[in-house]
Scaffold this motif. Structure first.
Motif, mmCIF file in Angstrom:
data_model
loop_
_atom_site.group_PDB
_atom_site.id
_atom_site.type_symbol
_atom_site.label_atom_id
_atom_site.label_comp_id
_atom_site.label_asym_id
_atom_site.label_seq_id
_atom_site.Cartn_x
_atom_site.Cartn_y
_atom_site.Cartn_z
ATOM 1 N N SER A 1 0.855 -1.190 -0.194
ATOM 2 C CA SER A 1 0.134 0.008 -0.082
ATOM 3 C C SER A 1 1.002 1.166 -0.150
ATOM 4 O O SER A 1 0.659 2.062 -0.698
ATOM 5 N N THR B 1 2.342 1.876 -3.546
ATOM 6 C CA THR B 1 1.270 2.317 -4.264
ATOM 7 C C THR B 1 1.053 3.928 -4.232
ATOM 8 O O THR B 1 0.841 4.796 -5.133
ATOM 9 N N GLU C 1 3.856 6.037 -5.781
ATOM 10 C CA GLU C 1 3.843 6.029 -7.241
ATOM 11 C C GLU C 1 2.839 7.286 -7.604
ATOM 12 O O GLU C 1 2.927 7.988 -8.447
ATOM 13 N N SER C 2 1.489 6.975 -6.875
ATOM 14 C CA SER C 2 0.547 8.160 -7.365
ATOM 15 C C SER C 2 0.953 9.485 -6.849
ATOM 16 O O SER C 2 0.790 10.477 -7.806
#
Length: 412
Positions: free
Chosen positions: A368, A371, A374-375
């Motif tokens: 998590s 992720t 990366e966003s």
């Protein structure tokens, strides 16, 4: 020779130790006394009749007694043996033509702590018990009858001119019956058999003192005879001293056997206790469990991480798929450096499940977080491109405005 042989036997006698001595005294020409010491049989005989007849009578009596006497403290059987000896003396007197030949007889059979006595005449039996001497037999004599009748005192009887007259003896009456005595004695008691050559010379108190003070029975017998001779030795003197040991040997053996039995019981009890403790400890150890590191993975063991006499108290149950390196640092260090103990296998497996859940949650959290990172990076890129586009637009606008202004200035 008979006395010498029986003295050799006494040293091996299981129920008593004894000593004996006979002496002619200072007055008589012959020793008419005889004795027998053949454990458990002891006897003293004082012969009478003159011209060596008494010596023959006493010798016949003790030989017959030795053949007929019982091996147990049986008064009836001992009495019958004395009666047989009486017949033997009577028959010998008739065959040898020695009328009036006779003898006293005091015989004892001591077996263990039981004493049987058969007595005829004035040879006596005494018992020293707990420091006090008592006369066991009653004299078959004129003096004894007169004392009992109150006609004279014991002191007067000792110097009475008829003090040697006896009222019962072997060899005088075919219907003669001995007096019989049967009693219990104790280990440590001392039995004395003697002819009147001792009691006629020494007071009972003197005899008692010697019996008490002289421990060795052979030495005691010798001292008694020596004292009687020193006091005058008016008659032959014969003494047999017997120390009662009773069933001491059997008691010692029984005590030793009991001691060995108790020792075996105690040893067996100790062994059983140790085995019980070991079994209990082992059984308890097998209900426990612990976790340890096995090739970098968490392993589950049943038992405790110890050993007794080189025997391990645990065994491997299974190796899990949980990597020690995936665990939180504190737990990983504990497993790397030692073990984690738990109460049983179920709790060990529950703890492994907890580790697995922790690892899964840790991995999920890591995914998590990746992720989200990366966003954020994508959002930052879009913002940069938009800013650059705005800057270019602004620059284009500014350029157009500048061109327009220049044209207007030219027209003017």
């Amino acid at each position: 020779m008979a006395a010498a042989r029986t003295q050799a036997q006494v040293r091996r006698a299981p129920s008593a130790k004894f000593g004996s001595r006979t002496d002619i005294g200072c007055v008589r020409e012959h020793n008419e006394d005889s004795l027998i010491v053949a454990p458990p049989l002891y006897a003293v005989a004082d012969g009478m009749g003159g011209h060596a007849a008494g010596e023959v009578a006493s010798e016949i009596a003790v030989r017959t007694l030795a053949r007929q006497a019982p091996s147990e403290a049986d008064t009836e059987a001992l009495g019958n043996a004395v009666i047989t000896a009486n017949y033997a003396v009577i028959n010998a007197a008739q065959e040898k033509g020695r009328s009036g030949m006779g003898t006293t007889m005091t015989a004892a059979v001591l077996r263990g702590e039981r004493l049987a006595i058969a007595q005829v005449g004035d040879s006596r039996a005494y018992l020293l018990h707990q420091g006090q001497m008592q006369q066991l037999t009653r004299d078959h004599s004129l003096m004894a009858d007169m004392i009992e009748a109150g006609e004279i005192t014991p002191e007067e009887a000792r110097v009475h001119p008829k003090r040697s007259i006896i009222t019962r003896a072997l060899g005088s009456d075919p219907s003669m019956q001995p007096d019989l005595y049967e009693l219990d004695v104790c280990t440590g008691d001392r039995l004395l058999l003697c002819s009147d050559g001792l009691t006629g010379m020494l007071e009972d108190s003197e005899i008692e003192t010697i019996l008490m003070r002289t421990r060795d029975p052979q030495r005691c017998a010798s001292i008694l005879v020596n004292e009687a001779i020193a006091a005058g030795g008016q008659d032959n003197v014969t003494v047999v001293v017997v120390d009662v040991e009773g069933n001491e040997e059997q008691r010692v053996k029984k005590t030793r056997r009991r001691g060995r039995a108790w020792a075996i019981v105690i040893i067996l009890a100790i062994i059983a206790t140790v085995l019980g403790i070991c079994y209990g400890a082992y059984h308890y150890s097998q209900t426990c469990a612990y976790l340890a590191s096995q090739d970098g993975k968490v392993a589950v063991y049943q038992g405790v991480p110890d050993s007794v006499l080189g025997v391990s108290l645990s065994h491997l149950d299974h190796v899990t798929s949980v990597e020690v390196s995936d665990l939180e640092p504190g737990v990983a260090n504990r497993l790397s450096e030692g073990v984690i103990r738990v109460d049983n296998l179920d709790k060990a497996n529950q703890l492994v499940d907890t580790y697995e859940e922790y690892i899964e949650e840790s991995k999920a959290a890591s995914a998590s977080a990746s992720t989200s990172n990366e966003s954020s990076e994508n959002a930052e890129g879009s913002s940069s491109e938009s800013a650059e586009s705005n800057e270019e637009t602004e620059e284009a606008t500014n350029s157009a405005t500048s061109s327009a202004s220049s044209s207007q200035e030219g027209v003017a």
